[in-house]
Design a protein around this motif. Structure first.
Motif, PDB file in Angstrom:
ATOM      1  N   ARG A 170      -2.455  21.363  54.923  1.00  0.00           N
ATOM      2  CA  ARG A 170      -1.986  21.256  53.541  1.00  0.00           C
ATOM      3  C   ARG A 170      -0.832  22.209  53.289  1.00  0.00           C
ATOM      4  O   ARG A 170      -0.742  23.265  53.903  1.00  0.00           O
ATOM      5  CB  ARG A 170      -3.096  21.632  52.572  1.00  0.00           C
ATOM      6  CG  ARG A 170      -4.217  20.645  52.542  1.00  0.00           C
ATOM      7  CD  ARG A 170      -5.174  21.094  51.474  1.00  0.00           C
ATOM      8  NE  ARG A 170      -6.266  20.141  51.344  1.00  0.00           N
ATOM      9  CZ  ARG A 170      -7.227  20.273  50.447  1.00  0.00           C
ATOM     10  NH1 ARG A 170      -7.231  21.297  49.631  1.00  0.00           N
ATOM     11  NH2 ARG A 170      -8.181  19.377  50.368  1.00  0.00           N
ATOM     12  N   ARG A 198       0.127  11.521  56.463  1.00  0.00           N
ATOM     13  CA  ARG A 198       1.210  12.012  55.593  1.00  0.00           C
ATOM     14  C   ARG A 198       0.976  13.469  55.219  1.00  0.00           C
ATOM     15  O   ARG A 198      -0.170  13.923  55.204  1.00  0.00           O
ATOM     16  CB  ARG A 198       1.266  11.182  54.302  1.00  0.00           C
ATOM     17  CG  ARG A 198       2.029   9.889  54.442  1.00  0.00           C
ATOM     18  CD  ARG A 198       2.278   9.283  53.072  1.00  0.00           C
ATOM     19  NE  ARG A 198       1.072   8.828  52.447  1.00  0.00           N
ATOM     20  CZ  ARG A 198       0.590   7.589  52.568  1.00  0.00           C
ATOM     21  NH1 ARG A 198       1.230   6.704  53.299  1.00  0.00           N
ATOM     22  NH2 ARG A 198      -0.531   7.244  51.956  1.00  0.00           N
ATOM     23  N   ARG A 199       2.063  14.178  54.862  1.00  0.00           N
ATOM     24  CA  ARG A 199       1.936  15.555  54.376  1.00  0.00           C
ATOM     25  C   ARG A 199       1.068  15.577  53.118  1.00  0.00           C
ATOM     26  O   ARG A 199       1.162  14.671  52.289  1.00  0.00           O
ATOM     27  CB  ARG A 199       3.324  16.119  54.025  1.00  0.00           C
ATOM     28  CG  ARG A 199       4.199  16.324  55.235  1.00  0.00           C
ATOM     29  CD  ARG A 199       5.639  16.548  54.820  1.00  0.00           C
ATOM     30  NE  ARG A 199       5.866  17.833  54.188  1.00  0.00           N
ATOM     31  CZ  ARG A 199       7.030  18.178  53.618  1.00  0.00           C
ATOM     32  NH1 ARG A 199       8.049  17.335  53.603  1.00  0.00           N
ATOM     33  NH2 ARG A 199       7.180  19.363  53.077  1.00  0.00           N
ATOM     34  N   LYS A 200       0.256  16.614  52.984  1.00  0.00           N
ATOM     35  CA  LYS A 200      -0.566  16.801  51.775  1.00  0.00           C
ATOM     36  C   LYS A 200      -0.033  18.035  51.046  1.00  0.00           C
ATOM     37  O   LYS A 200       0.007  19.123  51.619  1.00  0.00           O
ATOM     38  CB  LYS A 200      -2.027  17.056  52.151  1.00  0.00           C
ATOM     39  CG  LYS A 200      -2.695  15.873  52.829  1.00  0.00           C
ATOM     40  CD  LYS A 200      -3.271  14.924  51.786  1.00  0.00           C
ATOM     41  CE  LYS A 200      -3.889  13.684  52.392  1.00  0.00           C
ATOM     42  NZ  LYS A 200      -2.922  12.650  52.767  1.00  0.00           N
ATOM     43  N   SER A 202      10.387  14.613  48.777  1.00  0.00           N
ATOM     44  CA  SER A 202       9.033  14.224  48.363  1.00  0.00           C
ATOM     45  C   SER A 202       9.116  13.771  46.908  1.00  0.00           C
ATOM     46  O   SER A 202      10.036  14.155  46.181  1.00  0.00           O
ATOM     47  CB  SER A 202       8.068  15.404  48.457  1.00  0.00           C
ATOM     48  OG  SER A 202       8.064  15.916  49.772  1.00  0.00           O
ATOM     49  N   ASN A 206      -3.041   6.355  48.388  1.00  0.00           N
ATOM     50  CA  ASN A 206      -1.602   6.592  48.294  1.00  0.00           C
ATOM     51  C   ASN A 206      -1.238   7.838  47.498  1.00  0.00           C
ATOM     52  O   ASN A 206      -0.072   8.052  47.178  1.00  0.00           O
ATOM     53  CB  ASN A 206      -0.910   5.354  47.712  1.00  0.00           C
ATOM     54  CG  ASN A 206      -0.836   4.266  48.765  1.00  0.00           C
ATOM     55  OD1 ASN A 206      -0.027   4.345  49.685  1.00  0.00           O
ATOM     56  ND2 ASN A 206      -1.733   3.296  48.683  1.00  0.00           N
ATOM     57  N   ASP A 223      -0.915  11.700  47.716  1.00  0.00           N
ATOM     58  CA  ASP A 223      -0.808  12.669  48.825  1.00  0.00           C
ATOM     59  C   ASP A 223      -0.838  14.115  48.348  1.00  0.00           C
ATOM     60  O   ASP A 223      -0.471  15.022  49.104  1.00  0.00           O
ATOM     61  CB  ASP A 223       0.498  12.422  49.590  1.00  0.00           C
ATOM     62  CG  ASP A 223       0.598  10.987  50.066  1.00  0.00           C
ATOM     63  OD1 ASP A 223      -0.404  10.471  50.583  1.00  0.00           O
ATOM     64  OD2 ASP A 223       1.665  10.373  49.886  1.00  0.00           O
ATOM     65  N   PRO A 273       5.732  11.656  51.080  1.00  0.00           N
ATOM     66  CA  PRO A 273       4.590  12.161  50.310  1.00  0.00           C
ATOM     67  C   PRO A 273       4.804  11.846  48.822  1.00  0.00           C
ATOM     68  O   PRO A 273       5.862  12.133  48.268  1.00  0.00           O
ATOM     69  CB  PRO A 273       4.630  13.679  50.537  1.00  0.00           C
ATOM     70  CG  PRO A 273       5.650  13.916  51.594  1.00  0.00           C
ATOM     71  CD  PRO A 273       6.575  12.741  51.594  1.00  0.00           C
TER      72      PRO A 273
END
Ligand code: PEP
Length: 250
Positions: free
Chosen positions: A37, A3-5, A164, A228, A230, A208
């Protein structure tokens, strides 16, 4: 899964213009961890254009803290999605607890703003979270459900994929009372369950979900380890170069 951070700083209504420039220049100089990131700065809107210009060709992008849902009109004091884009911002905070509870924004207002942002290609960072009395009454999941259903009402999956989420328990924002990693993780799992009901498992697993609420250099480590979580939406601690660098360089 990857997943995107996302690490984001919400400057709220703080900083003079020169202090804002000093902050962004300090962050640019001290950022070490860039791979995989994303970093978003949410400055006050009068500085958005200049801060966006300073972030070009850096790992930082900008977002507005708020906007109205109409393109233009007689809405004194508001800024529009077109203006946000013109200022070089690519994100928008929507439904921050201070907007909901100080300025009485409703789930319907939030929904209109999410739709407006998506229509203009601005990425919404949707903030949700329960009040202390709601948590104490065992209403956390029902509040999150109401806020998510409200925010995503009438939004197709292909558009919802651009949103998001930041889980920000209201009792933890600006209070110094951070949620424990276990409390935050449990809420994030509930949020994925609600998204799964609405849009299916793939979107539930890819959205995210950031944690926000009194994140500081000395309490981020436990939260950062959670499966979970992110990324982070940071208020107070994003106003100080050294502390925010400790957070974003974790
Ligand atoms: C925020 O403004 O979104 C926030 C989480 O603030 P703080 O980090 O100060 O609690």
């Amino acid at each position: 899964m990857g997943r995107r951070k996302i690490f984001a700083g919400n400057w709220k209504m703080y900083k003079t213009y020169s202090e804002a420039l000093e902050l962004v220049n300090g962050l640019k100089a001290g950022l070490k961890k860039t791979a995989g990131r994303e970093y978003i700065l949410f400055p006050p809107s009068p500085y958005l254009k200049d801060i966006s210009a300073l972030c070009v060709s850096t790992p930082f992008v900008t977002g507005a803290q708020n906007m109205y849902s109409e393109n233009q009109g007689a809405f004194t004091g508001e800024i529009s999605p077109l203006m946000v884009k013109d200022c070089g911002a690519s994100f928008i905070l929507i439904g921050h607890s201070e907007r909901r509870h100080v300025f009485h924004e409703t789930d319907e207002d939030v929904n209109r703003k999410v739709k407006a942002a998506l229509a203009h290609g601005i990425e919404p960072l949707l903030c949700i979270g329960e009040l202390l009395n709601e948590r104490e009454n065992g209403e956390t999941v029902s509040v999150l459900k109401r806020q998510i259903h409200g925010a995503f009402s009438g939004i197709e999956k292909s558009a919802a994929e651009k949103v998001s989420i930041a889980y920000e328990p209201v009792w933890a924002i600006g209070t110094g009372k951070v949620a424990t990693p276990e409390i935050a993780e449990k809420a994030h799992v509930s949020i994925r369950d609600i998204i799964k009901e609405l849009y299916g498992e793939d979107l539930a697993l890819s959205v995210p979900i950031l944690y926000g609420g009194s994140v500081k250099p000395d309490n981020i480590a436990g939260l950062y380890k959670m499966n979970n979580i992110d990324g982070f939406l940071v208020g107070g601690a994003s106003l100080e170069i050294k502390g925010f660098l400790e957070i974003i360089n974790i």
